[in-house]
Motif scaffolding. Structure first.
Motif, PDB file in Angstrom:
ATOM      1  N   GLY A 183       0.803  -1.219   0.000  1.00  0.00           N
ATOM      2  CA  GLY A 183       0.000   0.000   0.000  1.00  0.00           C
ATOM      3  C   GLY A 183       0.832   1.265   0.000  1.00  0.00           C
ATOM      4  N   TYR A 184       2.061   1.187   0.505  1.00  0.00           N
ATOM      5  CA  TYR A 184       2.953   2.353   0.500  1.00  0.00           C
ATOM      6  C   TYR A 184       3.178   2.857  -0.914  1.00  0.00           C
ATOM      7  N   PHE A 185       3.383   1.941  -1.848  1.00  0.00           N
ATOM      8  CA  PHE A 185       3.654   2.317  -3.232  1.00  0.00           C
ATOM      9  C   PHE A 185       2.400   2.856  -3.906  1.00  0.00           C
ATOM     10  N   ASP A 186       1.258   2.232  -3.636  1.00  0.00           N
ATOM     11  CA  ASP A 186       0.003   2.755  -4.183  1.00  0.00           C
ATOM     12  C   ASP A 186      -0.239   4.177  -3.699  1.00  0.00           C
ATOM     13  N   ASP A 187       0.019   4.423  -2.413  1.00  0.00           N
ATOM     14  CA  ASP A 187      -0.181   5.769  -1.862  1.00  0.00           C
ATOM     15  C   ASP A 187       0.775   6.773  -2.493  1.00  0.00           C
ATOM     16  N   MET A 188       2.020   6.372  -2.678  1.00  0.00           N
ATOM     17  CA  MET A 188       2.992   7.281  -3.274  1.00  0.00           C
ATOM     18  C   MET A 188       2.573   7.689  -4.680  1.00  0.00           C
ATOM     19  N   TYR A 189       2.137   6.738  -5.491  1.00  0.00           N
ATOM     20  CA  TYR A 189       1.770   7.049  -6.870  1.00  0.00           C
ATOM     21  C   TYR A 189       0.404   7.709  -6.973  1.00  0.00           C
ATOM     22  N   ALA A 190      -0.430   7.523  -5.946  1.00  0.00           N
ATOM     23  CA  ALA A 190      -1.711   8.236  -5.933  1.00  0.00           C
ATOM     24  C   ALA A 190      -1.496   9.726  -5.750  1.00  0.00           C
ATOM     25  N   ALA A 230       1.276  11.434  -6.760  1.00  0.00           N
ATOM     26  CA  ALA A 230       2.041  12.041  -7.854  1.00  0.00           C
ATOM     27  C   ALA A 230       2.400  10.961  -8.864  1.00  0.00           C
ATOM     28  N   GLU A 231       2.387  11.316 -10.137  1.00  0.00           N
ATOM     29  CA  GLU A 231       2.728  10.348 -11.175  1.00  0.00           C
ATOM     30  C   GLU A 231       4.193   9.931 -11.096  1.00  0.00           C
ATOM     31  N   ASP A 232       5.052  10.840 -10.633  1.00  0.00           N
ATOM     32  CA  ASP A 232       6.481  10.574 -10.518  1.00  0.00           C
ATOM     33  C   ASP A 232       6.932  10.992  -9.114  1.00  0.00           C
ATOM     34  N   PRO A 233       6.551  10.214  -8.077  1.00  0.00           N
ATOM     35  CA  PRO A 233       6.751  10.679  -6.694  1.00  0.00           C
ATOM     36  C   PRO A 233       8.213  10.849  -6.290  1.00  0.00           C
ATOM     37  N   TRP A 234       9.133  10.145  -6.949  1.00  0.00           N
ATOM     38  CA  TRP A 234      10.557  10.289  -6.618  1.00  0.00           C
ATOM     39  C   TRP A 234      11.289  11.210  -7.607  1.00  0.00           C
ATOM     40  N   CYS A 268      10.676  -1.596 -11.687  1.00  0.00           N
ATOM     41  CA  CYS A 268      11.048  -0.650 -12.742  1.00  0.00           C
ATOM     42  C   CYS A 268      10.462   0.742 -12.559  1.00  0.00           C
ATOM     43  N   SER A 269       9.512   0.914 -11.656  1.00  0.00           N
ATOM     44  CA  SER A 269       8.841   2.209 -11.454  1.00  0.00           C
ATOM     45  C   SER A 269       8.280   2.716 -12.783  1.00  0.00           C
ATOM     46  N   THR A 270       8.523   3.981 -13.116  1.00  0.00           N
ATOM     47  CA  THR A 270       7.923   4.576 -14.318  1.00  0.00           C
ATOM     48  C   THR A 270       8.739   4.342 -15.582  1.00  0.00           C
ATOM     49  N   GLY A 271       9.806   3.561 -15.479  1.00  0.00           N
ATOM     50  CA  GLY A 271      10.529   3.140 -16.680  1.00  0.00           C
ATOM     51  C   GLY A 271      11.651   4.051 -17.135  1.00  0.00           C
ATOM     52  N   MET A 272      12.127   4.942 -16.275  1.00  0.00           N
ATOM     53  CA  MET A 272      13.197   5.834 -16.691  1.00  0.00           C
ATOM     54  C   MET A 272      14.509   5.071 -16.907  1.00  0.00           C
ATOM     55  N   LEU A 273      14.855   4.172 -15.991  1.00  0.00           N
ATOM     56  CA  LEU A 273      16.031   3.338 -16.205  1.00  0.00           C
ATOM     57  C   LEU A 273      15.770   2.325 -17.318  1.00  0.00           C
ATOM     58  N   THR A 274      14.569   1.782 -17.370  1.00  0.00           N
ATOM     59  CA  THR A 274      14.197   0.817 -18.406  1.00  0.00           C
ATOM     60  C   THR A 274      14.468   1.385 -19.791  1.00  0.00           C
ATOM     61  N   PRO A 305       2.691   3.054 -11.913  1.00  0.00           N
ATOM     62  CA  PRO A 305       3.963   3.132 -12.620  1.00  0.00           C
ATOM     63  C   PRO A 305       4.067   2.168 -13.789  1.00  0.00           C
ATOM     64  N   VAL A 306       3.407   1.027 -13.698  1.00  0.00           N
ATOM     65  CA  VAL A 306       3.386   0.098 -14.829  1.00  0.00           C
ATOM     66  C   VAL A 306       2.745   0.768 -16.041  1.00  0.00           C
TER      67      VAL A 306
END
Length: 208
Positions: free
Chosen positions: A9-16, A18-22, A54-60, A79-80
């Motif tokens: 749920g931590y990750f769902d909350d982070m992306y809820a 902001a689209e790019d929380p980090w 992979c998060s939002t795919g920047m490294l990908t 992020p997927v």
């Protein structure tokens, strides 16, 4: 994540929120680190690569030109979706939602020849990290490359430090570390799956 680690749920909350929380898309620190991660790859090209978390795919996006096939996965739906949009024009890249290490991709007999653990290992408790490392090593072909890169300063939501993750990896008999980059902010290690004996880039190129 597995029980005792950072909850899903931590990750769902982070992306809820902001689209790019980090701020992977805008922060120079992350742009530079991603470029360094790709630059450290000892082979010019890889047959089959796997990037869990992979998060939002920047490294990908940076890994993709070096791979014939690349599977990138993340635990959260948002992020997927972002990574799929970012990689939509690269048909050799597949982005899936997956809860690693409890879920893991089916591996062909020859396995992956590249696995990238970027900012992932510190989210797991002892059992979860042990399973992640076991499945990573078991999925890596002989001579294959494992790249690990992790943030070092303490974070309340992390189950452990990045240094702990790299200490554990360094103690795995089936992995030989061939390169290390260390800064106050992050560690970046390159390991090869042994046997066969690990060779440097210059050795592999026949220079000595």
């Amino acid at each position: 994540m597995t029980s005792g680690g950072t909850p899903a749920g931590y990750f769902d909350d982070m992306y809820a929120g902001a689209e790019d929380p980090w701020s992977f898309e805008t922060r120079w620190y992350d742009q530079r680190k991603h470029e360094m991660t790709v630059a450290c790859l000892p082979r010019r090209r890889y047959r089959s690569a796997f990037e869990p978390g992979c998060s939002t795919g920047m490294l990908t996006r940076r890994l993709a030109p070096r791979c014939d096939r690349l599977l990138a996965v993340d635990i959260a739906a948002a992020p997927v979706a972002s990574a799929r949009r970012r990689l939509a024009e690269q048909p050799h890249v597949r982005v899936e939602r997956m809860r690693v290490p409890d879920e893991w991709p089916a591996v062909a007999d020859d396995g992956f020849d590249l696995i990238v653990l970027s900012e992932l290992g510190y989210y797991f408790d002892d059992a979860g990290l042990d399973l992640l490392v076991t499945r990573t090593v078991d999925s890596l072909e002989p001579g294959g490359t494992l790249v690990a890169v992790h943030w070092r300063p303490a974070v309340a939501e992390h189950a452990r430090s990045g240094d702990d993750v790299h200490r554990l990896l360094a103690g795995v008999d089936a992995l030989a570390r061939t390169a290390r980059h260390e800064e106050a902010d992050f560690l970046l290690d390159v390991f090869l799956r042994v046997p066969p004996p690990a060779r440097s880039v210059a050795q592999a190129d026949g220079l000595w």
